[in-house]
Design a protein around this motif. Sequence first.
Motif, PDB file in Angstrom:
ATOM      1  N   GLU A 215      -7.382  13.919  21.445  1.00 31.90           N
ATOM      2  CA  GLU A 215      -8.404  14.166  20.431  1.00 31.90           C
ATOM      3  C   GLU A 215      -8.251  13.240  19.232  1.00 31.90           C
ATOM      4  N   SER A 216      -7.005  12.944  18.911  1.00 31.22           N
ATOM      5  CA  SER A 216      -6.786  12.070  17.743  1.00 31.22           C
ATOM      6  C   SER A 216      -7.266  10.647  17.997  1.00 31.22           C
ATOM      7  N   ASN A 217      -7.440  10.279  19.282  1.00 35.73           N
ATOM      8  CA  ASN A 217      -7.869   8.923  19.620  1.00 35.73           C
ATOM      9  C   ASN A 217      -9.347   8.849  19.998  1.00 35.73           C
ATOM     10  N   VAL A 218     -10.100   9.910  19.733  1.00 38.78           N
ATOM     11  CA  VAL A 218     -11.506   9.903  20.088  1.00 38.78           C
ATOM     12  C   VAL A 218     -12.263   8.855  19.269  1.00 38.78           C
ATOM     13  N   LYS A 219     -13.223   8.198  19.921  1.00 40.02           N
ATOM     14  CA  LYS A 219     -14.017   7.173  19.262  1.00 40.02           C
ATOM     15  C   LYS A 219     -15.371   7.757  18.859  1.00 40.02           C
ATOM     16  N   MET A 220     -15.732   7.544  17.606  1.00 37.75           N
ATOM     17  CA  MET A 220     -16.985   8.074  17.076  1.00 37.75           C
ATOM     18  C   MET A 220     -18.019   6.944  16.962  1.00 37.75           C
ATOM     19  N   PHE A 221     -19.234   7.207  17.453  1.00 41.56           N
ATOM     20  CA  PHE A 221     -20.338   6.263  17.334  1.00 41.56           C
ATOM     21  C   PHE A 221     -21.505   7.021  16.699  1.00 41.56           C
ATOM     22  N   LYS A 222     -21.945   6.557  15.542  1.00 37.96           N
ATOM     23  CA  LYS A 222     -22.981   7.279  14.813  1.00 37.96           C
ATOM     24  C   LYS A 222     -24.157   6.356  14.495  1.00 37.96           C
ATOM     25  N   ARG A 223     -25.363   6.872  14.789  1.00 39.46           N
ATOM     26  CA  ARG A 223     -26.628   6.202  14.466  1.00 39.46           C
ATOM     27  C   ARG A 223     -26.690   4.787  15.038  1.00 39.46           C
ATOM     28  N   GLU A 224     -26.234   4.622  16.239  1.00 40.40           N
ATOM     29  CA  GLU A 224     -26.329   3.310  16.891  1.00 40.40           C
ATOM     30  C   GLU A 224     -27.647   3.248  17.679  1.00 40.40           C
ATOM     31  N   ARG A 225     -28.217   2.053  17.754  1.00 38.96           N
ATOM     32  CA  ARG A 225     -29.468   1.852  18.508  1.00 38.96           C
ATOM     33  C   ARG A 225     -29.220   0.745  19.527  1.00 38.96           C
ATOM     34  N   ILE A 226     -29.377   1.088  20.801  1.00 38.27           N
ATOM     35  CA  ILE A 226     -29.094   0.135  21.870  1.00 38.27           C
ATOM     36  C   ILE A 226     -30.332   0.051  22.767  1.00 38.27           C
ATOM     37  N   GLU A 227     -30.832  -1.182  22.971  1.00 37.65           N
ATOM     38  CA  GLU A 227     -32.031  -1.391  23.778  1.00 37.65           C
ATOM     39  C   GLU A 227     -31.739  -2.371  24.904  1.00 37.65           C
TER      40      GLU A 227
ATOM     41  N   PHE B 105     -19.684  -0.194  32.662  1.00 30.34           N
ATOM     42  CA  PHE B 105     -18.292   0.185  32.398  1.00 30.34           C
ATOM     43  C   PHE B 105     -18.266   1.672  32.018  1.00 30.34           C
ATOM     44  N   SER B 106     -17.158   2.308  32.301  1.00 27.22           N
ATOM     45  CA  SER B 106     -17.053   3.742  32.067  1.00 27.22           C
ATOM     46  C   SER B 106     -16.882   4.053  30.588  1.00 27.22           C
ATOM     47  N   LEU B 107     -17.347   5.233  30.199  1.00 30.79           N
ATOM     48  CA  LEU B 107     -17.212   5.705  28.827  1.00 30.79           C
ATOM     49  C   LEU B 107     -16.205   6.855  28.818  1.00 30.79           C
ATOM     50  N   LYS B 108     -15.195   6.764  27.948  1.00 33.49           N
ATOM     51  CA  LYS B 108     -14.136   7.773  27.913  1.00 33.49           C
ATOM     52  C   LYS B 108     -13.836   8.190  26.479  1.00 33.49           C
ATOM     53  N   ASN B 109     -13.658   9.498  26.300  1.00 33.25           N
ATOM     54  CA  ASN B 109     -13.210  10.060  25.022  1.00 33.25           C
ATOM     55  C   ASN B 109     -14.042   9.541  23.855  1.00 33.25           C
ATOM     56  N   GLN B 110     -15.340   9.773  23.930  1.00 37.75           N
ATOM     57  CA  GLN B 110     -16.260   9.268  22.908  1.00 37.75           C
ATOM     58  C   GLN B 110     -17.210  10.371  22.460  1.00 37.75           C
ATOM     59  N   ILE B 111     -17.663  10.242  21.198  1.00 34.45           N
ATOM     60  CA  ILE B 111     -18.707  11.114  20.655  1.00 34.45           C
ATOM     61  C   ILE B 111     -19.802  10.214  20.083  1.00 34.45           C
ATOM     62  N   HIS B 112     -21.027  10.393  20.577  1.00 34.55           N
ATOM     63  CA  HIS B 112     -22.175   9.604  20.117  1.00 34.55           C
ATOM     64  C   HIS B 112     -23.121  10.547  19.381  1.00 34.55           C
ATOM     65  N   MET B 113     -23.374  10.257  18.095  1.00 33.17           N
ATOM     66  CA  MET B 113     -24.199  11.144  17.275  1.00 33.17           C
ATOM     67  C   MET B 113     -25.391  10.376  16.703  1.00 33.17           C
ATOM     68  N   GLU B 114     -26.572  11.018  16.795  1.00 31.50           N
ATOM     69  CA  GLU B 114     -27.811  10.516  16.169  1.00 31.50           C
ATOM     70  C   GLU B 114     -28.129   9.084  16.586  1.00 31.50           C
ATOM     71  N   GLY B 115     -27.854   8.782  17.846  1.00 25.93           N
ATOM     72  CA  GLY B 115     -28.127   7.434  18.338  1.00 25.93           C
ATOM     73  C   GLY B 115     -29.458   7.348  19.054  1.00 25.93           C
ATOM     74  N   GLU B 116     -29.850   6.106  19.425  1.00 27.34           N
ATOM     75  CA  GLU B 116     -31.082   5.866  20.164  1.00 27.34           C
ATOM     76  C   GLU B 116     -30.799   4.884  21.290  1.00 27.34           C
ATOM     77  N   TYR B 117     -31.173   5.280  22.513  1.00 29.38           N
ATOM     78  CA  TYR B 117     -30.976   4.417  23.679  1.00 29.38           C
ATOM     79  C   TYR B 117     -32.350   4.180  24.306  1.00 29.38           C
ATOM     80  N   ILE B 118     -32.810   2.953  24.232  1.00 29.81           N
ATOM     81  CA  ILE B 118     -34.154   2.607  24.677  1.00 29.81           C
ATOM     82  C   ILE B 118     -34.043   1.647  25.869  1.00 29.81           C
ATOM     83  N   ARG B 119     -34.670   2.023  26.998  1.00 29.62           N
ATOM     84  CA  ARG B 119     -34.705   1.212  28.224  1.00 29.62           C
ATOM     85  C   ARG B 119     -33.304   0.734  28.643  1.00 29.62           C
ATOM     86  N   ASP B 120     -32.325   1.618  28.545  1.00 31.16           N
ATOM     87  CA  ASP B 120     -30.951   1.285  28.958  1.00 31.16           C
ATOM     88  C   ASP B 120     -30.670   1.830  30.358  1.00 31.16           C
TER      89      ASP B 120
END
Length: 689
Positions: free
Chosen positions: A430-442, A448-463
């Motif tokens: 838990e101490s090594n969790v990666k936080m991603f906030k308000r990111e926009r990816i199009e 690649f695999s996603l591990k131990n992550q929290i994504h908040m208020e992001g936008e993923y368009i045509r991904d």
Amino acid sequence: MAEPYKINYYNQGRSDNAYGTNGEGGGQDGYGYQVDYPAQEEDAASDVTEGHDEEDQMYEGEYQGIPHPDEQKAAQRAARTKSRGAASAASELQELSEQYEDIMEDCGHGKFQWTLFIVLGLALMADGVECFVVAFVLPSAEKDLCLSNAEKGMLGLMVFLSMMVGAFLWGGLADKLGRRKCLIVALAINCAFAFLSSFAQGYGFFLFFRLLSGIGIGGTVPIVYTYFSEFLQKDKRGEHLSWLCMFWMMGGIYASFTAWGIIPRYGWGFSMGTELQFHSWRVFVLVAALPAIASLVGLTFMPESPRFLLENAKHDEAWMILKQVHDTNWRAKGQPEKVFTVTHIKAPKTAEDEFIEIQAATGTPVQRWAVRSLTLCKLVLKNVASLVSAELRYATLFMAIIWFCMAFSYYGLSVWFPDMIKHLQYEEYESNVKMFKRERIENFHFNFSLKNQIHMEGEYIRDKFINIELISVKFEDTLFEDCRFEDIRSTDTTFENCTIRSTVFYNTDLWEERFINCRMENTTFERNRHGCHLDALEENDVLIYLVSFLGSLAVLPGNIISALFMEKIGRVKIIGGSMLISAGCTFLLFLSFTQSAIIALQCLFYGVSVAAWNGIEVVTVELYPSSKRATAFGVLNALCKLAAVLGSSIFASFVGITKAIPILLSFAALVGGGLVALRLPDTREKVLL
């Protein structure tokens, strides 16, 4: 009612150092056993003439006034015979016990006992394996069987409860039907249902088969110690019963080693469509049953306990087995000419046996079976009730307290140690969790695999998320628009308060439970996988196998020390001392802040506490008479399993909350049990009743 046998073991007028022979006792009301040996010539080889040259020579220790070992045994026998003659009111049971001890001394300790030691040790090893099987398979089986947390807890609980029922059931039956017979049936039940459980595709069947398997293996401990003790002479009993305990440790090592070698190898399994999935953890369940199978095969070549047969008036069978033990040992020692001289055995005849036979001789086969079964149940329950009779109530009370306190602390900490390690791992993760906030990816392709992550208020368009793993990933208040999820394998992944528009989920294991308070707009799920089968090569935590392996290995020094000093120090001091030292070890847990510290303290605790376990099992064997020994052991072992359930449940509930309560509970139980143990009588010199 047929008149019971009146069978004499010694001729009343015999010398103190010799058994009766064929020609003796002919005028007595007795039952003689003919020995198949021809009449001896004056120079013929026998135990009377052979070896006299050596015996007539001066014994080396005689110069120093040290008595010859044979003279010491003769003196002990003479004392026992004198005490029998002096005590006119001596019970038949006491007389049989002393006579049986003399026979076992003549039989010696050799090849026969060591063969039985291996066979019964494998049965005890199977019991040790059973305690680890569910813990090792759960990480994989929970995916394969779609287990919830409640179902996983129930599975672990039922293993101990079924073993508790098995200990009570088989312990009671072993005193009425025979040690060997009950052990064979118990192991056969364990093997059969362990095999079936490996093929069970649903949780219900798997739980049912493991329940019946546990009932079978639950009878192992009470019967094994009772069975083996009745082939041991007094001065060998404590040491060799302690050596036998090492097989339980070997069971833990075997389970952890084979689990580590098999379960992570997912390619070892096979599947037949979607109905039959046989993954590597199922292979481990089969391999775990091998010690029980090996013991079952070995038992087919072993005889029944002659002491049990004598208690049940089966004198001919008992005599033949005792002769077999005698001849096997002396042939292996290079003295095949040594003759088994016992011709008369005095043994009591019990009324219970006649009661069964009389009732079973009437009615139809079904009625005879029903009456026999009912009578057997009554006799078993009567035997259980006799454990609290006037002469046994204090022994039973003290042993119940000691068994409960030791099991409560031992099994409670056995759960607490690995759970604390997992908790520390989780905190580190838990101490090594990666936080991603308000990111926009199009227009991005996630390959690649996603591990131990929290994504908040992001936008993923045509991904595109294609052929990847999502491990411990959380999406909160996130928008997915015109995205594609294909061939996704996920673990501990959730979507909370997300908006998902015009998105396709193809061949994924993301089903409704993963989407919490999400809005779906024009979203489709195609070929969604709703099963829980292992589709990914998940990371297996090797630490769970390593911790179990080291804990089992740490028992070795304690086993060796207790076996070597069981006769010298005494059972009572070993039990009380080990429990009090173990109590002191628990306070060191306040200093455990790292995984390595917890592992080290676990090994220390196991290494010390095993000496107490060895002493408890030896004393339990020695405190009770043969007609109640397996029953008492079964009742106390059932109480042990109940304490294990309570201890593991209570201790596990405090993991991650506080250390103080588990440590204080363990300390109090060990101190209380240790102080009670010091009140037990010393049974070192006691002849088995």
